[in-house]
Structures are given as C-alpha cells and as structure tokens.
Enzyme design. Structure first.
Site, PDB file in Angstrom:
ATOM      1  N   SER A  49      64.770 -68.415 -12.646  1.00  0.00           N
ATOM      2  CA  SER A  49      64.077 -69.143 -13.188  1.00  0.00           C
ATOM      3  C   SER A  49      63.037 -69.877 -12.365  1.00  0.00           C
ATOM      4  CB  SER A  49      64.498 -69.951 -14.248  1.00  0.00           C
ATOM      5  OG  SER A  49      63.418 -70.500 -15.234  1.00  0.00           O
ATOM      6  N   ASN A  50      62.195 -70.845 -12.818  1.00  0.00           N
ATOM      7  CA  ASN A  50      61.371 -71.572 -11.805  1.00  0.00           C
ATOM      8  C   ASN A  50      61.111 -73.003 -12.331  1.00  0.00           C
ATOM      9  OD1 ASN A  50      59.021 -71.306 -13.717  1.00  0.00           O
ATOM     10  ND2 ASN A  50      59.165 -69.253 -13.362  1.00  0.00           N
ATOM     11  N   SER A  51      60.558 -73.677 -11.673  1.00  0.00           N
ATOM     12  CA  SER A  51      60.378 -75.232 -12.046  1.00  0.00           C
ATOM     13  C   SER A  51      59.335 -75.306 -12.876  1.00  0.00           C
ATOM     14  CB  SER A  51      60.258 -76.155 -10.908  1.00  0.00           C
ATOM     15  OG  SER A  51      59.029 -75.651  -9.973  1.00  0.00           O
ATOM     16  N   ALA A  73      54.994 -69.517 -16.831  1.00  0.00           N
ATOM     17  CA  ALA A  73      55.378 -69.025 -15.500  1.00  0.00           C
ATOM     18  C   ALA A  73      56.572 -68.048 -15.708  1.00  0.00           C
ATOM     19  CB  ALA A  73      55.843 -70.211 -14.640  1.00  0.00           C
TER      20      ALA A  73
END
Ligand code: C5P
Length: 215
Positions: free
Chosen positions: A20-22, A87
């Site tokens: 995943s990402n932030s 995102a």
C-alpha cells in the site's frame, strides 16, 4: 454528479500482509465535502481511510486497485465530473510460493529461505475513465511527483485524456501525502497553468472547483 476516487489501495500477498502507500485520503475527502457543499451529487470510491464523510455523500469502500477500478468504471457513465485523487498502487504482489489463498505465510515453513514476491500491473483507474470519457464529461487527475513536476504533469494530462491536472510535489515538507497542506500547480487542457502557494487542503479543493468555470 461528481465521481471521486480517494485514499490508498491495498493489495494483499497473504492473509495479513499487503502492499500500500501512505495516502491519507485527505485531499479527496476535502474535494468530496466541498463539491457536496456546493450542491453536487457526490459519489466516492475510497480505499482504506479514516474519514467519516457526511451521510449525503454516497461512498463505495474498496480495498484493492482492481476493486477501485471496477467500482469507478461502473459509476463513471452516470457522472458529469470525475476526479481521481486516489494513490492507486500501480503494482500488486503475487503471493509467494507456498501461500495458500486466505492463509498467513508462516516463518517456520520457509526453512531459512526468504519469500520472493513478484509484482504484476494494476489497472490505471484514471486512464480507464479517460479512455471512455464522453465529450460532456470533465476529468481531473492528480500528479504526485518527485523531480520534473510540470513535464510529468503535462504527460499525464495527454496520456490520460484529462481536462485538468493538479500537480504536487511529494518530496517537500507541507505538500503531498499525509500533510494538512498542499503546494500545487494546476494545468488545464487549454495550456493554462497556475501555481498556488502552500494552502490548507480544504482551500485547494475549493479553488479546484472554482477553476472548472474556466475550462
Ligand atoms: O500514479 P500517477 O502519478 O500516474 O497518478 C496520476 C493520477 O492517476 C492520479 O489522479 C491517480 O489517482 C491516478 N491513477 C489511477 N490509477 C493508477 C495510477 C494512478 O487512477 N493505477
């Protein structure tokens, strides 16, 4: 009717681990609420995030990029404006050998070897919307960049058939992922561009909707 994507996507490679990402989803949440306050019907396809959007906003929670792509594609024909702030992870992990569906990889089962995780490509949600865009629809994308901000943003405007791209640097303090403020440059399909100072994300959202009048 505004269709928004927001937040990160999360692609699992076993029962408890994922890629995943932030992204916090804040920029998208600000756009959703401000469009709704300005009278739009707002439909949000959201990856995992911590915001409670007002009940008047229709939300479609998803987890993976493929789920986001499917949900957005279903809603797109009924929307006048699309705005993709999510995102989306461009790649998803392929579960390593020995991991069965729905199971957690056990360290013990590796017998000293490290798991090898390869990646495969996820759909580009925004590009999919761009390719099926009708002439009466308007599409907005974001370009989160390090390095050549404007060059990359222009490429995305063309490649994804956007009407407006909002470019922001993710390698500066006060801008990008997980920040309450954003410093953006906006470019439209007519070649107009504006650079805005560092602003709170609700203010950036409000200004983005203002810009649509000039398209
Ligand atoms: O990741 P990238 O910089 O290409 O993102 C640009 C725009 O494309 C963003 O609006 C993002 O929401 C969208 N995007 C998408 N699906 C992807 C990658 C990006 O919708 N797989």
């Amino acid at each position: 009717t505004v269709l928004l994507t927001l937040g990160p996507t999360r692609d699992p490679w076993d029962a408890v681990r994922y890629l995943s990402n932030s992204s916090s989803g804040l920029m998208g949440a600000c756009l959703a609420v401000s469009a709704w306050m300005r009278g739009a019907v707002v439909k949000v396809v959201c990856g995992p995030n911590a915001f409670d959007l007002p009940p008047g906003i229709e939300t479609h929670p998803v987890t993976t990029a493929r789920q986001m792509s499917e949900a957005a594609a279903d809603l797109w024909p009924g929307a006048d404006i699309g705005c993709c702030t999510a995102a989306v992870c461009d790649f998803r992990p392929v579960p390593p050998r020995g991991v069965e569906a729905g199971q957690k990889l056990k360290r013990r089962s590796l017998a000293g070897d490290l798991p090898v995780i390869s990646l495969e490509e996820n759909p580009d949600v925004l590009k999919g919307l761009g390719l099926s865009k009708r002439s009466d629809q308007t599409l907005i994308g974001f370009a989160a960049e390090t390095g050549d901000l404007l060059g990359q943003a222009r490429l995305k405007l063309d490649e994804k058939r956007l009407d407006l791209v909002v470019a922001n640097r993710v390698d500066l303090p006060g801008s990008g992922f997980d920040s309450p403020t954003n410093s953006v440059t906006v470019l439209d399909r007519n070649g107009r561009s504006e650079q805005w100072p560092e602003l709170p994300k609700p203010e950036v959202a409000w200004r983005i909707w203002d810009l649509l009048r000039h398209l």
